[in-house]
Design a protein around this motif. Structure first.
Motif, mmCIF file in Angstrom:
data_model
loop_
_atom_site.group_PDB
_atom_site.id
_atom_site.type_symbol
_atom_site.label_atom_id
_atom_site.label_comp_id
_atom_site.label_asym_id
_atom_site.label_seq_id
_atom_site.Cartn_x
_atom_site.Cartn_y
_atom_site.Cartn_z
ATOM 1 N N GLY A 46 35.524 48.595 46.855
ATOM 2 C CA GLY A 46 36.306 48.546 48.086
ATOM 3 C C GLY A 46 36.312 49.885 48.792
ATOM 4 N N LEU A 251 38.739 42.574 50.630
ATOM 5 C CA LEU A 251 39.105 42.528 49.212
ATOM 6 C C LEU A 251 39.754 41.197 48.834
ATOM 7 N N ARG A 255 37.727 39.323 46.179
ATOM 8 C CA ARG A 255 38.285 39.513 44.839
ATOM 9 C C ARG A 255 39.469 38.594 44.524
ATOM 10 N N SER A 378 42.957 51.310 46.586
ATOM 11 C CA SER A 378 42.339 50.134 45.960
ATOM 12 C C SER A 378 41.753 50.451 44.586
#
Length: 431
Positions: A46, A251, A255, A378
């Motif tokens: 990220g 993200l 993710r 992150s």
């Protein structure tokens, strides 16, 4: 109230401007989704996404002041065409980043793309009073921004599907073609004066050699006009959390919800859909609110944005997350359109390029810091924790604006962007 279809039917100049805008902006989002997804695919970090966004923000920060001075000196139409052509060349060069060993090229190319951007985006806003009549101006502003929101919805969804189904090369080629189309549309704009240069004093050798002095003059104008400065700071307040969103959307899609480029497109698309709804609402409300009602609406919109963004960051099903991020963007669209209408009607033509480019630079400068913080965070905290913090920070804008309003620090300035005898908002009072 003039409708969007009526404006497009009766205003030839705006119709060409609008066609170029929507095609080029959809192309932009093809590039955005492809670049972010390619970066994550090649690196899995990220922080790399944050670095790319940082490169874009720094370039915008540098390009904004230059664009502002040039737009207030030269023919805005020609500057916009040059911006489109240069961005088309840069967009083609992204094809070289498909090789994993050339991932580093994403940084300078993203930077170049954004450096040339304010020459077009600020110019597009600055020429609106020249191509729209007094009765069309608010609708033209609303449609311009709503088109941008529609482009987010369409471009991000199609960009995600294109990247997943056809590869990144097609996305980059379409982005380049979109800039060429936009340049063709801008070239069709015509006004009685024969040019789009602002009415300013003639340049002399001193002024040519001192563009920074002209830019400072624009800054002094903004500092001396509390409403204009307040609107600029509202943009900064949004960007303090908005930069984080640029990183988190990728993200969350990749993710948290494990959907790849399609997931990124779904989240960006829902944000765009919320902006689209907000744009239609703002067009209907814009001229019906008094100046007092406008200032109160800004407080509600930013509070709504911050709270809904916090809820987005904590939602588990992707559908619920999309709902809350869309709702947060409804508030942002209403605020943005109403603020920009105020700028268009109050900022004199001679300052318009510098004001819009300065606000754009301030926004991107703040987003640069926000994105950097999000990228670093992150590596240590979850996207959900970062999202909650970003929403809380963005909410502070509502309290800042509300305090300034209650303290009487946001009086309405004289109309400078239009003829005061020909333009008025409905409703009263206006203080």
């Amino acid at each position: 109230m003039l409708s969007f279809p009526q404006l497009l039917r009766q205003n030839r100049n705006y119709r060409f401007n609008w066609c170029g805008q929507i095609v080029s902006e959809i192309g932009d989002h093809f590039n955005t989704i492809a670049v972010f997804s390619l970066a994550l695919q090649n690196t899995g970090s990220g922080f790399v996404v944050s670095g790319i966004l940082l490169a874009r923000a720094i370039s915008m920060l540098v390009g904004g002041p230059i664009a502002g001075v040039m737009l207030d000196r030269l023919d805005r139409k020609r500057i916009m065409i040059a911006s489109d052509l240069l961005r088309g060349v840069v967009a083609l060069l992204f094809i070289f980043t498909l090789d994993a060993s050339h991932t580093w090229l994403l940084y300078p190319l993203s930077g170049l793309l954004m450096f040339f951007s304010p020459f077009y985006t600020s110019g597009r806003v600055a020429i609106l009073p020249a191509i729209a009549s007094k009765d069309e101006l608010h609708t033209a502003n609303s449609l311009t921004q709503t088109t941008g929101y529609a482009s987010v919805t369409i471009g991000t969804m199609l960009g995600g599907l294109s990247a997943a189904g056809f590869g990144f090369e097609i996305a980059f080629l379409l982005n380049a073609a979109s800039f060429l189309f936009s340049a063709l549309m801008v070239s069709q704009l015509r006004v009685p004066a024969g040019h789009f240069r602002p009415a300013t004093k003639a340049l002399n050798e001193t002024m040519v050699a001192r563009p920074w002095h002209e830019y400072q003059e624009g800054l002094r104008y903004m500092r001396g006009t509390p409403l204009i400065l307040g609107i600029a700071l509202v943009h900064v307040g949004w960007a303090s959390g908005g930069g984080t969103a640029q990183v988190l959307f990728s993200l969350f899609g990749e993710r948290i919800f494990d959907r790849g480029p399609v997931g990124i497109g779904m989240i960006w698309g829902s944000a765009g859909f919320g902006l689209l709804i907000g744009g239609f609402i703002a067009n209907q409300w814009g001229t019906r609110l008094s100046f007092l009602g406008y200032k109160r609406t800004i407080v509600v919109c930013h509070l709504m944005h911050g709270v809904c963004y916090i809820l987005f960051s904590q939602a588990s099903p992707i559908g619920l997350a999309m709902f809350f991020v869309g709702l947060s963007r409804v508030g942002m669209a209403i605020s943005s359109i109403m603020n920009q209408t105020q700028l268009l009607t109050h900022v004199p033509d001679a300052y318009r390029g510098r004001v819009f480019s300065t606000i754009e630079s301030m926004t991107w400068g703040t987003m640069m810091l926000s994105m950097t913080g999000a990228g670093l965070a992150s590596e240590f905290w979850s996207p959900r924790q970062i999202g909650a913090a970003a929403g809380a920070v963005s909410s502070l804008t509502a309290f800042f604006w509300g305090w300034a309003h209650l303290a009487g620090k946001l009086p309405e300035p004289e109309l400078g962007g239009v003829d005061p005898e020909e333009f008025e908002f409905r409703g009263a009072p206006r203080a």
